[in-house]
Every structure is written in structure tokens, then in C-alpha cells.
Design a protein around this motif. Structure first.
Motif, PDB file in Angstrom:
ATOM      1  N   GLY A 119     -42.549  13.344 -54.928  1.00 29.47           N
ATOM      2  CA  GLY A 119     -43.518  12.805 -55.783  1.00 29.47           C
ATOM      3  C   GLY A 119     -43.959  11.785 -55.136  1.00 29.47           C
ATOM      4  N   PRO A 120     -44.103  10.661 -55.608  1.00 30.18           N
ATOM      5  CA  PRO A 120     -44.769   9.336 -54.934  1.00 30.18           C
ATOM      6  C   PRO A 120     -43.701   8.478 -53.877  1.00 30.18           C
ATOM      7  CG  PRO A 120     -43.885   8.818 -57.068  1.00 30.18           C
ATOM      8  CD  PRO A 120     -43.683  10.365 -57.221  1.00 30.18           C
ATOM      9  N   ILE A 121     -42.724   9.271 -53.835  1.00 34.41           N
ATOM     10  CA  ILE A 121     -41.607   8.374 -53.033  1.00 34.41           C
ATOM     11  C   ILE A 121     -41.810   8.437 -51.561  1.00 34.41           C
ATOM     12  CG2 ILE A 121     -39.039   7.859 -52.590  1.00 34.41           C
ATOM     13  CD1 ILE A 121     -40.162   7.051 -55.458  1.00 34.41           C
ATOM     14  N   VAL A 122     -41.842   7.396 -50.728  1.00 35.59           N
ATOM     15  CA  VAL A 122     -42.256   7.645 -49.349  1.00 35.59           C
ATOM     16  C   VAL A 122     -41.117   6.761 -48.812  1.00 35.59           C
ATOM     17  CG1 VAL A 122     -44.681   7.743 -49.461  1.00 35.59           C
ATOM     18  CG2 VAL A 122     -43.763   5.536 -49.249  1.00 35.59           C
ATOM     19  N   VAL A 123     -40.515   7.189 -47.652  1.00 32.23           N
ATOM     20  CA  VAL A 123     -39.751   6.302 -46.667  1.00 32.23           C
ATOM     21  C   VAL A 123     -40.623   6.009 -45.228  1.00 32.23           C
ATOM     22  CG1 VAL A 123     -37.636   7.262 -47.644  1.00 32.23           C
ATOM     23  CG2 VAL A 123     -38.698   8.175 -45.607  1.00 32.23           C
ATOM     24  N   GLY A 124     -40.385   4.887 -44.643  1.00 32.17           N
ATOM     25  CA  GLY A 124     -40.963   4.434 -43.797  1.00 32.17           C
ATOM     26  C   GLY A 124     -40.140   3.912 -42.685  1.00 32.17           C
ATOM     27  N   LEU A 125     -40.726   3.919 -41.293  1.00 30.19           N
ATOM     28  CA  LEU A 125     -39.909   3.215 -40.360  1.00 30.19           C
ATOM     29  C   LEU A 125     -40.873   2.613 -39.485  1.00 30.19           C
ATOM     30  CD1 LEU A 125     -36.884   3.212 -38.761  1.00 30.19           C
ATOM     31  CD2 LEU A 125     -37.757   5.201 -37.428  1.00 30.19           C
ATOM     32  N   LEU A 173     -37.167  -0.666 -42.112  1.00 32.84           N
ATOM     33  CA  LEU A 173     -36.784   0.667 -42.820  1.00 32.84           C
ATOM     34  C   LEU A 173     -37.425   0.453 -44.285  1.00 32.84           C
ATOM     35  CD1 LEU A 173     -35.650   3.409 -43.169  1.00 32.84           C
ATOM     36  CD2 LEU A 173     -33.647   2.510 -44.105  1.00 32.84           C
ATOM     37  N   SER A 174     -38.208   1.236 -44.677  1.00 38.36           N
ATOM     38  CA  SER A 174     -38.568   1.089 -46.049  1.00 38.36           C
ATOM     39  C   SER A 174     -38.642   2.243 -47.045  1.00 38.36           C
ATOM     40  CB  SER A 174     -40.431   0.964 -45.927  1.00 38.36           C
ATOM     41  OG  SER A 174     -40.988   1.608 -45.690  1.00 38.36           O
ATOM     42  N   ILE A 175     -38.486   2.088 -48.211  1.00 35.86           N
ATOM     43  CA  ILE A 175     -38.470   3.310 -49.326  1.00 35.86           C
ATOM     44  C   ILE A 175     -39.066   2.374 -50.595  1.00 35.86           C
ATOM     45  CG2 ILE A 175     -36.142   2.451 -50.250  1.00 35.86           C
ATOM     46  CD1 ILE A 175     -35.602   5.551 -50.487  1.00 35.86           C
ATOM     47  N   THR A 206     -43.085   3.362 -53.032  1.00 36.74           N
ATOM     48  CA  THR A 206     -44.260   4.245 -53.256  1.00 36.74           C
ATOM     49  C   THR A 206     -45.231   3.442 -52.292  1.00 36.74           C
ATOM     50  OG1 THR A 206     -44.881   2.522 -54.848  1.00 36.74           O
ATOM     51  CG2 THR A 206     -43.595   4.668 -55.681  1.00 36.74           C
ATOM     52  N   ARG A 207     -46.347   4.102 -52.301  1.00 35.63           N
ATOM     53  CA  ARG A 207     -47.368   3.363 -51.215  1.00 35.63           C
ATOM     54  C   ARG A 207     -47.862   1.937 -51.921  1.00 35.63           C
ATOM     55  NH1 ARG A 207     -47.945   6.742 -47.069  1.00 35.63           N
ATOM     56  NH2 ARG A 207     -48.098   8.747 -47.388  1.00 35.63           N
ATOM     57  N   ALA A 208     -47.841   1.783 -53.025  1.00 39.81           N
ATOM     58  CA  ALA A 208     -47.961   0.606 -53.858  1.00 39.81           C
ATOM     59  C   ALA A 208     -46.855  -0.448 -53.708  1.00 39.81           C
ATOM     60  CB  ALA A 208     -48.289   0.666 -55.218  1.00 39.81           C
ATOM     61  N   VAL A 209     -45.534  -0.134 -54.093  1.00 34.64           N
ATOM     62  CA  VAL A 209     -44.419  -1.317 -53.746  1.00 34.64           C
ATOM     63  C   VAL A 209     -43.164  -0.500 -53.022  1.00 34.64           C
ATOM     64  CG1 VAL A 209     -42.711  -2.604 -55.002  1.00 34.64           C
ATOM     65  CG2 VAL A 209     -45.119  -2.182 -56.054  1.00 34.64           C
ATOM     66  N   ALA A 210     -42.675  -1.267 -52.213  1.00 33.37           N
ATOM     67  CA  ALA A 210     -41.766  -0.825 -51.337  1.00 33.37           C
ATOM     68  C   ALA A 210     -40.651  -1.881 -50.966  1.00 33.37           C
ATOM     69  CB  ALA A 210     -42.154  -0.097 -50.135  1.00 33.37           C
ATOM     70  N   LEU A 211     -39.480  -1.518 -50.813  1.00 36.91           N
ATOM     71  CA  LEU A 211     -38.325  -2.186 -50.611  1.00 36.91           C
ATOM     72  C   LEU A 211     -38.357  -2.193 -48.846  1.00 36.91           C
ATOM     73  CD1 LEU A 211     -35.869  -4.129 -50.711  1.00 36.91           C
ATOM     74  CD2 LEU A 211     -34.528  -2.004 -51.237  1.00 36.91           C
ATOM     75  N   GLU A 212     -38.153  -3.256 -48.159  1.00 36.06           N
ATOM     76  CA  GLU A 212     -38.123  -3.093 -46.711  1.00 36.06           C
ATOM     77  C   GLU A 212     -36.902  -3.766 -46.329  1.00 36.06           C
ATOM     78  OE1 GLU A 212     -42.640  -3.409 -45.173  1.00 36.06           O
ATOM     79  OE2 GLU A 212     -41.639  -5.280 -45.235  1.00 36.06           O
ATOM     80  N   VAL A 213     -36.108  -2.925 -45.715  1.00 30.89           N
ATOM     81  CA  VAL A 213     -34.790  -3.592 -45.099  1.00 30.89           C
ATOM     82  C   VAL A 213     -34.797  -3.658 -43.607  1.00 30.89           C
ATOM     83  CG1 VAL A 213     -32.197  -3.020 -44.712  1.00 30.89           C
ATOM     84  CG2 VAL A 213     -33.655  -2.526 -46.787  1.00 30.89           C
ATOM     85  N   GLY A 214     -34.728  -4.575 -43.040  1.00 35.85           N
ATOM     86  CA  GLY A 214     -34.851  -5.061 -41.480  1.00 35.85           C
ATOM     87  C   GLY A 214     -33.526  -5.394 -41.063  1.00 35.85           C
ATOM     88  N   TYR A 215     -32.947  -5.029 -39.730  1.00 34.84           N
ATOM     89  CA  TYR A 215     -31.562  -5.038 -39.369  1.00 34.84           C
ATOM     90  C   TYR A 215     -31.735  -5.871 -37.771  1.00 34.84           C
ATOM     91  CZ  TYR A 215     -26.901  -4.418 -37.762  1.00 34.84           C
ATOM     92  OH  TYR A 215     -25.747  -4.736 -37.003  1.00 34.84           O
ATOM     93  N   LEU A 216     -31.066  -6.956 -37.556  1.00 34.58           N
ATOM     94  CA  LEU A 216     -30.918  -7.285 -36.317  1.00 34.58           C
ATOM     95  C   LEU A 216     -29.408  -7.131 -35.974  1.00 34.58           C
ATOM     96  CD1 LEU A 216     -33.156 -10.396 -36.280  1.00 34.58           C
ATOM     97  CD2 LEU A 216     -33.657  -8.247 -35.054  1.00 34.58           C
ATOM     98  N   PRO A 217     -29.026  -6.690 -34.604  1.00 31.49           N
ATOM     99  CA  PRO A 217     -27.579  -6.877 -34.381  1.00 31.49           C
ATOM    100  C   PRO A 217     -27.195  -8.123 -33.957  1.00 31.49           C
ATOM    101  CG  PRO A 217     -28.739  -5.637 -32.471  1.00 31.49           C
ATOM    102  CD  PRO A 217     -29.926  -6.114 -33.777  1.00 31.49           C
TER     103      PRO A 217
END
Length: 162
Positions: free
Chosen positions: A98-104, A125-127, A129-140
């Protein structure tokens, strides 16, 4: 200090609109920063509440090949200080249901804060929709300042595209 970051972000927005006639409002996103989670240092006592804001301008690319973006913003860092950054990056998103997207993606640029005054990079890493997404970043594991052991960090922010 937050005023300086907002002024810089507004200037970026105005310059971008004047420089590109075909720029649309949905080429811009509001970034809302909020939290981080530090791993590997139980005695560091680092701040994990990191409120802040920024702007993103998608200036090149498309949904098939990925989009290039520029970002500027400010947030309260892990040392309870105000951090500023400016970066460029690239993100590819895939529609999964549907409207759900994942991004890298990956962003790199200048960071003044969070124990760093220089170049830095953050995979994202994001998850959503195209309008609102949660972004998760990671640094070792990285140095958390002169008095702390090395710690890994996971960051969380929201991206709202106009």
C-alpha cells in the motif's frame, strides 16, 4: 542557538527556491529529532532525549534511482549541548505494501556537537509513507568524548514531507 539553525535552514529554503524554477514544495521535508540509544557504556550517563529540528531539500534524482538531498539542523546532543549539522546524502525507497515504504540512505557532512567538530557520516533506515517516515540511524562504537568509553548509538527522528 536554535535560532541560528532555523535561520540557516530558512536561508537554504529560500536560496533553493530562487535557484531552481522547477522546485516544488514536496521537495522539502521537516526533520524532527527526538531520541538516541547508546550501547556499550553503562557508566557514560549520556542524554538520550535529543529534541531538535531541521530541513531537508531533495534536489536531484527520482523514485527509481534514489534521491539526493541536503540537510541542515540542530538538536540537543548526548552531552546536553546544542549540536548543529549540515549534510548531503542519498536515499532509495521501496514501496512494500500500500502506501508503506522502506528506505535506505547515507548522509555525510559537517557536525558541530555530539563530541565531534568535523566530518561525520550516518547511515539511515526509514519506514513509513512518502509523507511521514521514522528514520533510524546507527553508528558503531565511537568515542563519546574525552571522559567516556567507546559507545555505539542508534538515533531516531521523524521526516515530514510537505
Amino acid at each position: 542557538m536554535m535560532k541560528h539553525a532555523l535561520l540557516a535552514s530558512a536561508t537554504l529554503l529560500l536560496c533553493a527556491q530562487n535557484a531552481c524554477a522547477d522546485v516544488t514544495i514536496n521537495d522539502f521535508s521537516l526533520l524532527l529529532f527526538g531520541a538516541s540509544d547508546h550501547h556499550g557504556c553503562s557508566t557514560c550517563h549520556l542524554n538520550e532525549s535529543n529534541p531538535g529540528a531541521g530541513l531537508e531539500w531533495k534536489f536531484s534524482g527520482d523514485d527509481d534511482q534514489g534521491r539526493w538531498f541536503a540537510r541542515a539542523g540542530s538538536y540537543r546532543d548526548s552531552f546536553r549541548e546544542t549540536a548543529y549539522f549540515g549534510s548531503i546524502g542519498w536515499r532509495k525507497e521501496w514501496q512494500i505494501a500500500g502506501p508503506i515504504v522502506v528506505g535506505l540512505g547515507l548522509q555525510a557532512g559537517y557536525l558541530d556537537g555530539s563530541g565531534r567538530h568535523g566530518l561525520a557520516a550516518l547511515p539511515i533506515l526509514s519506514i513509513g509513507t512518502r509523507a511521514v517516515a521514522l528514520e533510524v540511524g546507527y553508528l558503531p562504537k565511537v568515542s563519546a568524548g574525552n571522559h567516556h568509553a567507546k559507545t555505539a548509538v542508534t538515533t531516531f527522528n521523524l521526516r515530514w514531507t510537505f
